[in-house]
Write a protein that holds these residues in place. Structure first.
Motif, PDB file in Angstrom:
ATOM      1  N   ALA A 136       1.195  -1.193  -0.311  1.00 27.79           N
ATOM      2  CA  ALA A 136      -0.124   0.091   0.478  1.00 27.79           C
ATOM      3  C   ALA A 136       0.777   1.498  -0.210  1.00 27.79           C
ATOM      4  O   ALA A 136       0.668   2.259  -0.329  1.00 27.79           O
ATOM      5  CB  ALA A 136      -0.571  -0.167   1.283  1.00 27.79           C
ATOM      6  N   MET A 137       1.759   0.925   0.596  1.00 31.68           N
ATOM      7  CA  MET A 137       2.385   2.359   0.926  1.00 31.68           C
ATOM      8  C   MET A 137       3.339   2.696  -0.652  1.00 31.68           C
ATOM      9  O   MET A 137       3.348   3.762  -0.615  1.00 31.68           O
ATOM     10  CB  MET A 137       4.152   2.256   1.898  1.00 31.68           C
ATOM     11  CG  MET A 137       2.906   2.844   3.278  1.00 31.68           C
ATOM     12  SD  MET A 137       2.369   4.129   3.589  1.00 31.68           S
ATOM     13  CE  MET A 137       4.019   5.330   3.144  1.00 31.68           C
ATOM     14  N   ALA A 138       3.905   1.358  -1.111  1.00 34.25           N
ATOM     15  CA  ALA A 138       4.946   1.799  -2.334  1.00 34.25           C
ATOM     16  C   ALA A 138       4.338   1.896  -3.522  1.00 34.25           C
ATOM     17  O   ALA A 138       4.215   3.121  -3.763  1.00 34.25           O
ATOM     18  CB  ALA A 138       5.183   0.075  -2.861  1.00 34.25           C
ATOM     19  N   GLU A 139       2.450   1.681  -3.328  1.00 31.59           N
ATOM     20  CA  GLU A 139       2.082   2.387  -4.519  1.00 31.59           C
ATOM     21  C   GLU A 139       1.392   3.998  -3.812  1.00 31.59           C
ATOM     22  O   GLU A 139       1.201   4.424  -5.048  1.00 31.59           O
ATOM     23  CB  GLU A 139       0.198   1.544  -4.586  1.00 31.59           C
ATOM     24  CG  GLU A 139      -0.499   1.589  -5.654  1.00 31.59           C
ATOM     25  CD  GLU A 139      -1.790   1.375  -5.789  1.00 31.59           C
ATOM     26  OE1 GLU A 139      -2.439   1.523  -6.529  1.00 31.59           O
ATOM     27  OE2 GLU A 139      -1.015  -0.002  -5.467  1.00 31.59           O
ATOM     28  N   ALA A 140       1.004   3.742  -2.897  1.00 31.41           N
ATOM     29  CA  ALA A 140       0.743   5.650  -1.958  1.00 31.41           C
ATOM     30  C   ALA A 140       1.794   6.585  -3.182  1.00 31.41           C
ATOM     31  O   ALA A 140       1.600   7.814  -3.429  1.00 31.41           O
ATOM     32  CB  ALA A 140       0.246   5.726  -1.350  1.00 31.41           C
ATOM     33  N   GLU A 141       3.032   5.999  -2.610  1.00 32.73           N
ATOM     34  CA  GLU A 141       4.325   6.983  -2.922  1.00 32.73           C
ATOM     35  C   GLU A 141       4.192   6.881  -3.655  1.00 32.73           C
ATOM     36  O   GLU A 141       4.879   8.858  -4.480  1.00 32.73           O
ATOM     37  CB  GLU A 141       5.741   6.647  -1.651  1.00 32.73           C
ATOM     38  CG  GLU A 141       6.925   7.188  -1.430  1.00 32.73           C
ATOM     39  CD  GLU A 141       7.169   6.667  -0.899  1.00 32.73           C
ATOM     40  OE1 GLU A 141       8.215   8.004  -0.147  1.00 32.73           O
ATOM     41  OE2 GLU A 141       8.064   5.452  -0.450  1.00 32.73           O
TER      42      GLU A 141
END
Length: 278
Positions: A136-141
């Motif tokens: 989730a963090m990779a996609e959001a970042e």
């Protein structure tokens, strides 16, 4: 060729000073993983047909291990462990090897602290830990900042972690895992727990500036879209890996040399021998 201390520091994966600061802000009610690690250690030692009289525990939070076995020496998690050579018959390295800049070096120090045929038990977080948060963090970042930055510490897979024991000189190495899942109201709730257990970002190459609020709002949305449970909770995986190995001894069991068996397998099983092929 020698390197200045500053050069060596730049090569470290983890910022141990930042890690110490994060651990200092721990909250007792968030240390459930550490209490589970203690329960796991007690269970596993109870299955060993031996009485241990000189245990040592390497851990970041000594209060979790108060009263653990008789006269257990509690050792702070540090690059150089305060362990006396050959002084212990069991060493437990609990919930801190995944933060070590030199994990093999940590295990070698533990082996040197063990008596002959002493037991090492390591409990640490493995490769599937927080995989939902990582995704989730990779996609959001990528969407918000246009690229990725080091946010979640890399953790070893069980096969690689088992190999560390052999590299450190332990005999009879065994690696297995205990998968755990906790559920949270939202991403803020999860991050609050990670902060309370001192497990937030301490990577040496992490971004030092604050992240925009929109990053975490989008990460929460992505997390929920891909992983939410039927009742709307966010699951978080914590993979607890357990490693065991023994300090070398001439009295330990050793595998037979190929071709040294004294009985045919068919005779041992009391069945007729079957010929394969023409």
């Amino acid at each position: 060729m020698t390197h200045a201390p500053q050069d060596r520091a730049q090569q470290q994966l983890f910022d141990r000073q930042a890690l110490a600061a994060r651990r200092a802000r721990r909250q007792a009610d968030a240390l459930f993983l550490h209490h589970m690690a203690r329960d796991e250690a007690e269970d596993r030692l109870s299955l060993v047909n031996r009485t241990f009289t000189a245990p040592a525990v390497v851990c970041p939070f000594p209060e979790v291990w108060e009263g653990f076995q008789l006269d257990a020496k509690i050792v702070s998690d540090a690059d150089v462990l305060e362990l006396e050579q050959g002084a212990h018959d069991v060493v437990i390295h609990a919930m801190c090897l995944h933060w070590a800049n030199d994990p093999v070096g940590q295990l070698i120090q533990c082996r040197r602290a063990l008596k002959e045929d002493g037991l090492l038990l390591v409990i640490l977080l493995g490769g599937q830990t927080l995989h939902e948060l990582r995704a989730a963090m990779a996609e959001a970042e990528t969407a918000v900042l246009g690229g990725l930055s080091p946010r979640v510490a890399p953790m070893g897979e069980i096969r690689d972690l088992g190999g560390l024991l052999q590299r450190a000189g332990f005999a009879l190495p065994v690696a297995d895992l205990v998968p755990l899942t906790a559920e949270y109201r939202d991403l803020t709730h999860l991050i609050h727990d990670l902060r309370g257990m001192g497990e937030t970002n301490a990577l040496a190459q992490r971004l030092k500036r604050p992240a925009p609020r929109s990053l975490f709002q989008l990460a929460d949305h992505i997390y929920r879209a891909h992983f939410a449970t039927a009742n709307g909770r966010l699951p978080a995986t914590f993979e607890m890996v357990c490693l065991t190995g023994w300090s070398p001894s001439d009295n330990q069991q050793k595998p037979l040399r190929p071709g040294s068996a004294q009985m045919r397998l068919a005779d041992a099983l009391k069945v007729p021998e079957t010929k394969l092929g023409p």
